[in-house]
Design a protein around this motif. Structure first.
Motif, short mmCIF file in Angstrom:
data_model
loop_
_atom_site.label_atom_id
_atom_site.label_comp_id
_atom_site.label_asym_id
_atom_site.label_seq_id
_atom_site.Cartn_x
_atom_site.Cartn_y
_atom_site.Cartn_z
N LEU A 198 0.83 -1.21 0.00
CA LEU A 198 0.00 0.00 0.00
C LEU A 198 0.86 1.25 0.00
N ASN A 199 1.97 1.23 0.74
CA ASN A 199 2.89 2.37 0.76
C ASN A 199 3.48 2.60 -0.62
N ARG A 200 3.84 1.49 -1.28
CA ARG A 200 4.44 1.61 -2.62
C ARG A 200 3.41 2.13 -3.63
N ILE A 201 2.19 1.62 -3.55
CA ILE A 201 1.14 2.09 -4.46
C ILE A 201 0.85 3.56 -4.22
N GLU A 202 0.78 3.95 -2.96
CA GLU A 202 0.53 5.36 -2.61
C GLU A 202 1.62 6.25 -3.18
N PHE A 203 2.88 5.82 -3.07
CA PHE A 203 4.00 6.60 -3.59
C PHE A 203 3.90 6.79 -5.10
N VAL A 204 3.60 5.69 -5.80
CA VAL A 204 3.50 5.76 -7.27
C VAL A 204 2.33 6.64 -7.69
N LEU A 205 1.19 6.48 -7.01
CA LEU A 205 0.01 7.29 -7.36
C LEU A 205 0.28 8.78 -7.14
N LYS A 206 0.94 9.12 -6.05
CA LYS A 206 1.25 10.53 -5.80
C LYS A 206 2.19 11.08 -6.86
N ARG A 207 3.16 10.27 -7.28
CA ARG A 207 4.08 10.72 -8.33
C ARG A 207 3.35 10.95 -9.64
N LEU A 208 2.44 10.04 -9.99
CA LEU A 208 1.67 10.19 -11.23
C LEU A 208 0.74 11.39 -11.16
N ILE A 209 0.12 11.59 -10.01
CA ILE A 209 -0.78 12.74 -9.83
C ILE A 209 0.00 14.05 -9.93
N ASP A 210 1.16 14.10 -9.30
CA ASP A 210 1.99 15.31 -9.37
C ASP A 210 2.47 15.59 -10.79
N SER A 211 2.66 14.53 -11.58
CA SER A 211 3.15 14.72 -12.96
C SER A 211 2.12 15.40 -13.85
N PHE A 212 0.84 15.38 -13.43
CA PHE A 212 -0.22 15.98 -14.25
C PHE A 212 -0.01 17.47 -14.42
N ALA A 213 0.54 18.13 -13.39
CA ALA A 213 0.79 19.57 -13.49
C ALA A 213 1.74 19.87 -14.65
N VAL A 214 2.76 19.01 -14.81
CA VAL A 214 3.71 19.18 -15.92
C VAL A 214 3.07 18.72 -17.23
N GLY A 215 2.43 17.56 -17.19
CA GLY A 215 1.85 17.00 -18.41
C GLY A 215 0.79 17.87 -19.02
N ASN A 216 -0.01 18.52 -18.18
CA ASN A 216 -1.09 19.35 -18.69
C ASN A 216 -0.56 20.56 -19.45
#
Length: 467
Positions: A198-216
């Motif tokens: 769960l910690n690993r999934i949470e870390f990956v999800l937060k990284r992907l969510i944060d990347s949206f600011a750049v991707g957008n």
């Protein structure tokens, strides 16, 4: 939902050109194409191998419409996962329409927007996030957006999500198994390992969510507002950045009465520059409207370029002049505290070395340029690039650009955090199982493992006809 009929559409842009490509897909694609095609070597199109090219003519009875090249792609070896024919004809709009109308009479149906890619998804040739990346690839207009779309189309994003979903699914199965033996009070899922996952999934999800600011911003371009007092060289700077006479340049203050927008790619990133009307007190009704629009554009922009000549008409730099610049800077920072601000001193060619040193001591972060002579413009471009986190691009990391994916990632993260809390508070397995199922559902909506007709209709309606 997979339709068995055969569809046809123009796959190349509409209008006249050197050549045009007409695509046919469906069970009867090869048979229908063979009924209107005469090979120059007398070959039967229905008996040819996949991935072969054939020269011949499209005929309607005794009438020859055009000499063409026909490409054959059979079954699962095609883009759509079904028999596909591509006809390369001459680019006359008359020829295009004649061939398409002939194929419609022989049993084809006009394809809907995105229907070829929809069939590819439904036939398992790609998942939903890859299918959406096809549209992004077609619309990409700079190196960065192209790179992101290519990575997603190759499955980079979906593979990362699928791996997380598979690992979570394994633990979910063990949790569900515990429910079947609830009376015996046994645990099949190792709680320590589950917490680590769960910690690993949470870390990956937060990284992907944060990347949206750049991707957008990479996908849609970064809006940059050029602001300042009238007649300081804003239009000249826009022209220097774009390397063309896009905006009117005049010695008369207030020449720019409306905002002017144009795009420029810097280092593979798209920037949308907005040249605004000068900011000043005025009684001119038309100019006042332009100034009001300036503040509206600053609100929409992500970066602000504040431009000042820093030289009065006499050519000497005064403390009063510098003080006014400081007032303007403070006003912008107070009103837009979260937006990056670049302070630019234009017309540096009119300043002495002594004046430049004095100016930099009083406004340390000022960037001095001469828009007229194109001096310092490259330094400005580099500074603009510094506001974009391109590290993820350089490291080929997954970057989220799709709003639908972003929304599903946020919901998945929320469910994962609920599961973590349940694990920490010894919540019963049946309640944790509900949150795990919802997280799995959100993962599935990204790749298309969970979908519905309404969702697919919304996604593929935005595709172009023929793709």
């Amino acid at each position: 939902m997979i339709s068995q009929d055969t569809i046809v559409a123009l796959a190349s842009p509409s209008g006249a050109g050197a050549i045009a490509v007409i695509r046919i897909s469906g069970n009867d694609a090869i048979t229908i194409a063979a009924s209107v095609f005469q090979s120059v070597s007398g070959k039967d199109l229905t008996k040819q191998k996949t991935h072969t090219l054939h020269l011949g003519h499209i005929v309607d009875g005794s009438k020859t419409i055009d000499q063409v090249l026909v490409s054959i792609f059979k079954g699962t070896q095609s883009y759509t996962g079904e028999n596909t024919i591509e006809i390369s004809c001459h680019g006359s709009t008359y020829i295009q329409q004649q061939i398409i109308q002939l194929l419609l009479r022989r049993g084809c149906r006009m394809a809907n927007a995105g229907e070829f890619t929809l069939r590819s998804f439904l036939n398992g040739k790609m998942d939903l996030s890859q299918a959406e990346a096809v549209a992004d690839l077609i619309s990409s207009d700079n190196e960065a957006s192209h790179q992101i779309a290519m990575q997603q189309m190759r499955g980079g994003f979906s593979n990362e999500i699928a791996k997380l979903r598979e690992e979570l699914l394994n633990f979910a199965s063990l949790i569900e198994l515990e429910l079947d033996f609830a009376e015996e009070d046994v645990e099949f899922a190792d709680r320590t390992q589950f917490n680590d996952l769960l910690n690993r999934i949470e870390f990956v999800l937060k990284r992907l969510i944060d990347s949206f600011a750049v991707g957008n911003v990479i996908k849609n371009g970064i809006p940059v507002a050029i602001v300042g007092e009238p007649n300081v060289g804003k239009s000249t700077l826009l022209n220097a950045l774009l390397n063309e006479e896009r905006a009117i340049v005049s010695e008369i203050a207030g020449t720019t009465r409306d905002t002017i927008e144009d795009e420029l790619v810097i280092g593979g990133i798209g920037f949308r520059f907005i040249d605004t009307a000068g900011i000043r007190e005025t009684k001119d009704v038309v100019e006042s409207i332009g100034i009001r629009k300036t503040f509206e554009k600053i609100e929409q922009a992500q970066v602000i370029l504040y431009l000042s000549p820093l030289t009065p008409k006499g050519g000497t730099l005064t403390d009063e002049n510098i003080a006014q610049v400081k007032i303007d800077i403070e006003r912008i920072l107070n009103q837009f505290p979260l937006k990056p601000l670049v302070v630019i001193g234009n017309k540096r060619d009119l300043l002495s070395d002594e004046e430049i040193l004095n100016l930099k001591s009083k406004i340390p972060n000022i960037l001095l340029i001469s828009a007229k002579n194109n001096e310092g413009v490259d330094d400005l471009k580099n500074q603009l690039l510094s506001f974009v986190n391109t590290g993820a691009l350089r490291n080929n990391e997954t970057i989220v650009t799709n709003t639908r994916h972003y929304d599903s990632l946020l919901k998945a993260l929320d469910e994962i955090q609920k599961v973590k809390y349940g694990l920490q508070t010894n919540l019963s397995s049946d309640l944790m199982a509900l949150d795990i199922r919802e997280a799995l559902y959100q993962f599935g909506t990204i790749t298309g493992q969970v979908t519905n007709d309404e969702l697919l209709g919304n996604i593929f309606a935005n595709f172009c006809i023929g793709k």
